[in-house]
Design a protein around this motif. Structure first.
Motif, PDB file in Angstrom:
ATOM      1  N   GLU A  93       0.828  -1.210   0.000  1.00 55.48           N
ATOM      2  CA  GLU A  93       0.000   0.000   0.000  1.00 55.48           C
ATOM      3  C   GLU A  93       0.863   1.261   0.000  1.00 55.48           C
ATOM      4  OE1 GLU A  93      -4.100   1.200   2.146  1.00 55.48           O
ATOM      5  OE2 GLU A  93      -2.410   0.977   3.523  1.00 55.48           O
TER       6      GLU A  93
ATOM      7  N   ASP B  41     -11.110 -10.940   2.497  1.00 54.37           N
ATOM      8  CA  ASP B  41     -11.689  -9.628   2.229  1.00 54.37           C
ATOM      9  C   ASP B  41     -11.746  -8.752   3.473  1.00 54.37           C
ATOM     10  OD1 ASP B  41     -12.013 -10.345  -0.395  1.00 54.37           O
ATOM     11  OD2 ASP B  41     -14.117 -10.936  -0.182  1.00 54.37           O
ATOM     12  N   GLU B  42     -11.961  -9.379   4.646  1.00 53.76           N
ATOM     13  CA  GLU B  42     -12.045  -8.601   5.879  1.00 53.76           C
ATOM     14  C   GLU B  42     -10.754  -7.839   6.151  1.00 53.76           C
ATOM     15  OE1 GLU B  42     -14.523 -12.381   6.493  1.00 53.76           O
ATOM     16  OE2 GLU B  42     -12.690 -11.763   5.477  1.00 53.76           O
TER      17      GLU B  42
ATOM     18  N   MET C 118      -8.386  -7.164   3.645  1.00 54.77           N
ATOM     19  CA  MET C 118      -8.140  -6.270   2.519  1.00 54.77           C
ATOM     20  C   MET C 118      -8.917  -4.964   2.648  1.00 54.77           C
ATOM     21  SD  MET C 118      -5.842  -7.659   0.664  1.00 54.77           S
ATOM     22  CE  MET C 118      -5.940  -6.531  -0.732  1.00 54.77           C
ATOM     23  N   GLN C 119     -10.076  -5.007   3.282  1.00 55.07           N
ATOM     24  CA  GLN C 119     -10.869  -3.794   3.466  1.00 55.07           C
ATOM     25  C   GLN C 119     -10.152  -2.761   4.333  1.00 55.07           C
ATOM     26  OE1 GLN C 119     -14.650  -5.142   4.984  1.00 55.07           O
ATOM     27  NE2 GLN C 119     -15.230  -6.123   3.055  1.00 55.07           N
ATOM     28  N   LEU C 120      -9.207  -3.216   5.127  1.00 55.46           N
ATOM     29  CA  LEU C 120      -8.442  -2.299   5.982  1.00 55.46           C
ATOM     30  C   LEU C 120      -7.357  -1.575   5.202  1.00 55.46           C
ATOM     31  CD1 LEU C 120      -7.982  -4.658   9.088  1.00 55.46           C
ATOM     32  CD2 LEU C 120      -9.723  -2.888   8.759  1.00 55.46           C
TER      33      LEU C 120
ATOM     34  N   PRO D 282      -7.355  -0.026   1.688  1.00 52.14           N
ATOM     35  CA  PRO D 282      -7.981   0.333   0.402  1.00 52.14           C
ATOM     36  C   PRO D 282      -6.974   0.660  -0.693  1.00 52.14           C
ATOM     37  CG  PRO D 282      -8.195   2.122   1.991  1.00 52.14           C
ATOM     38  CD  PRO D 282      -7.683   0.941   2.757  1.00 52.14           C
TER      39      PRO D 282
ATOM     40  N   ILE E 281      -4.781  -3.768  -4.088  1.00 57.17           N
ATOM     41  CA  ILE E 281      -5.705  -4.606  -4.850  1.00 57.17           C
ATOM     42  C   ILE E 281      -5.074  -5.968  -5.046  1.00 57.17           C
ATOM     43  CG2 ILE E 281      -6.808  -4.936  -7.099  1.00 57.17           C
ATOM     44  CD1 ILE E 281      -7.081  -1.964  -7.350  1.00 57.17           C
TER      45      ILE E 281
END
Length: 294
Positions: A229, A244-245, A247-249, A251, A254
């Motif tokens: 990131e 996904d839980e 990855m949502q942290l 943004p 990808i």
């Protein structure tokens, strides 16, 4: 007549659908249909009234369903009694888990069923790196553990295949691509995971005769995601390690599939079947029911 056929009959009757019953039982619709046909042939009766839109129990089917449920209840009671006699009613089960991939993605699904079925068994979970879990199994620190297969030093059972995926900064040009080629990942600094898929990642580059520009090596998946990131590089990790839980942290990151599918295989390992406790055997059997490929 088998208990499997009776269980299928009861499930179809309860759901009113061959397709839904097959989905819940984790078998094919043809297997469900075959089981019902075999029962009908053996008993010389029609259990269901079939139309193009629906199925329903025949009058004979309704009567036989009562007896079927009684038999299934007795069978379940017998199974529990056998488990008690084998020592599965109580005791301790020590499990070695290898991070997010199994601790979050696989183990909770097994433990939910296991604890419901064997509430008297104390479960102890220890989490470590892949090589640590292997050491714990070898040293009998745990009774059973998750490992990356193949692993020739233990008796293993395959559970699930885990795809490798690329982690790309959200603003990177590669983020616009549908899939990522290995060669594309050699143009940026590369972040190598030191977890269980690390050697596999290095091997797929070597097999493709490519050399990534490895600038960072990290053991913790959260560190890898954060470094991606921040724009420090790109990476390849196992998909189960980045749910996904999590990855949502982040943004700014990808995950993208690779242009060629690569999978690592996760399984359970024990030193030897003859050394397995009843609780270990019960856990292994349940895990196979929930995850193992047919």
């Amino acid at each position: 007549m088998t208990f499997t056929q009776l269980a299928i009959f009861a499930k179809v009757a309860a759901l009113g659908s061959f397709t839904t019953a097959a989905d819940q039982l984790g078998i094919s619709q043809s297997a469900v249909s075959h089981a019902i046909r075999q029962l009908e042939k053996e008993w010389d009766v029609k259990l269901f009234i079939r139309t193009q839109q629906s199925i329903s129990l025949s009058s004979t089917g309704k009567q036989l369903l009562v007896r079927t449920n009684e038999l299934l209840t007795l069978a379940e009671g017998l199974t529990q009694e056998v488990a008690d006699l084998r020592g599965v009613k109580s005791g301790t089960l020590r499990i070695g888990s290898m991070g997010i991939s199994t601790s979050i993605q696989v183990l909770p699904k097994i433990l939910e069923k296991f604890k419901a079925r064997y509430p008297g068994i104390e479960v102890i979970v220890e989490e470590g790196k892949d090589h640590e879990v292997a050491e714990w199994i070898r040293d009998r620190k745990v009774d059973i553990g998750f490992v990356v297969l193949p692993n020739e030093q233990f008796h293993t059972t395959k559970l699930i295949e885990d795809a490798l995926i690329a982690l790309i900064p959200a603003q990177h040009p590669l983020a616009k691509q549908t899939t990522i080629q290995l060669a594309d990942l050699c143009k940026d600094p590369f972040i190598l995971t030191l977890a269980g898929s690390g050697k596999f990642v290095e091997q797929i580059f070597e097999d493709a005769k490519l050399r990534p520009d490895i600038k960072h090596k990290y053991a913790q998946i959260i560190t890898i995601i954060k470094m991606v990131e921040m724009g420090s590089g790109v990476s390849i990790v196992a998909d189960l390690a980045v749910p996904d839980e999590i990855m949502q942290l982040f943004p700014g990151v990808i995950k993208k599939p690779l242009s060629v599918n690569y999978f690592r295989t996760i399984g359970l390992a024990i030193p030897h079947p003859s050394h397995a406790s009843p609780a270990t055997t019960a856990f292994l059997q349940l895990s196979k029911q929930l995850f193992a490929k047919k």
